[in-house]
Motif scaffolding. Structure first.
Motif: not given
Length: 171
Positions: A38-39, A42-43, A45, A48-49, A51, A123
């Motif tokens: 997931d991180k 996120e990095n 893209e 945050p997931i 979004d 989250t």
């Protein structure tokens, strides 16, 4: 499958089961790199997931998730890897994980999960707007996908150190 510390160890389980914290502790103990899929998404893209879910939808997120998991497993990083709670919804992704890693299911009971709920819901986009009854139904439905693993540990009320020790014991 013979289990070995010298291969990828992939953690799966319901959201909030502690995959990231336990994965970080386990990687440190085993002197392995740690990858939180997931991180990584996120990095790449730049958001945050939650979004990505909001702007592009769950299907787009699942496609990104599948690509990152596939790329990471094919790179043979000999790492500890944490995947999102829904990653195993995709059969092809789940099968690849089972072939290219030792999959450890972090089981959390519903009662223990409820004790963590306040820290989790904000989250996790898949939980937004859901009632407790809706979340429980999702929890129950997901148990079937988590049945596909090499090892399982119960993480109720364990801290990351205790849970990572338990994983090392079973592997």
């Amino acid at each position: 499958m013979a289990t070995s510390i010298d291969e990828n160890i992939l953690l799966t389980g319901f959201m909030g089961s502690g995959k990231t914290m336990i994965g970080e502790a386990l990687a440190k103990k085993l002197n392995k790199p740690f990858a939180d899929i997931d991180k990584i998404i996120e990095n790449k893209e730049g958001m945050p997931i939650k979004d990505i879910f909001k702007n592009e939808g769950e299907a787009a997120f699942r496609a990104k998730e599948k690509k990152e998991i596939t790329d990471y497993l094919h790179a043979d990083n000999n790492a500890v890897i944490s995947v999102g709670g829904g990653a195993f919804l995709q059969e092809e992704t789940r099968d690849l994980c089972l072939q290219k890693a030792t999959v450890v299911f972090l089981h959390i009971s519903w009662d223990a999960w409820l004790d963590r709920m306040d820290m989790i819901v904000a989250t996790r986009p898949v939980l937004h707007g859901k009632t407790i009854s809706d979340i429980y139904k999702l929890y129950e439905e997901r148990q079937a996908i988590y049945a596909h693993h090499h090892h399982s540990i119960t993480v109720d009320y364990l801290d990351a150190e205790e849970a990572s020790d338990k994983i090392i014991e079973v592997i």
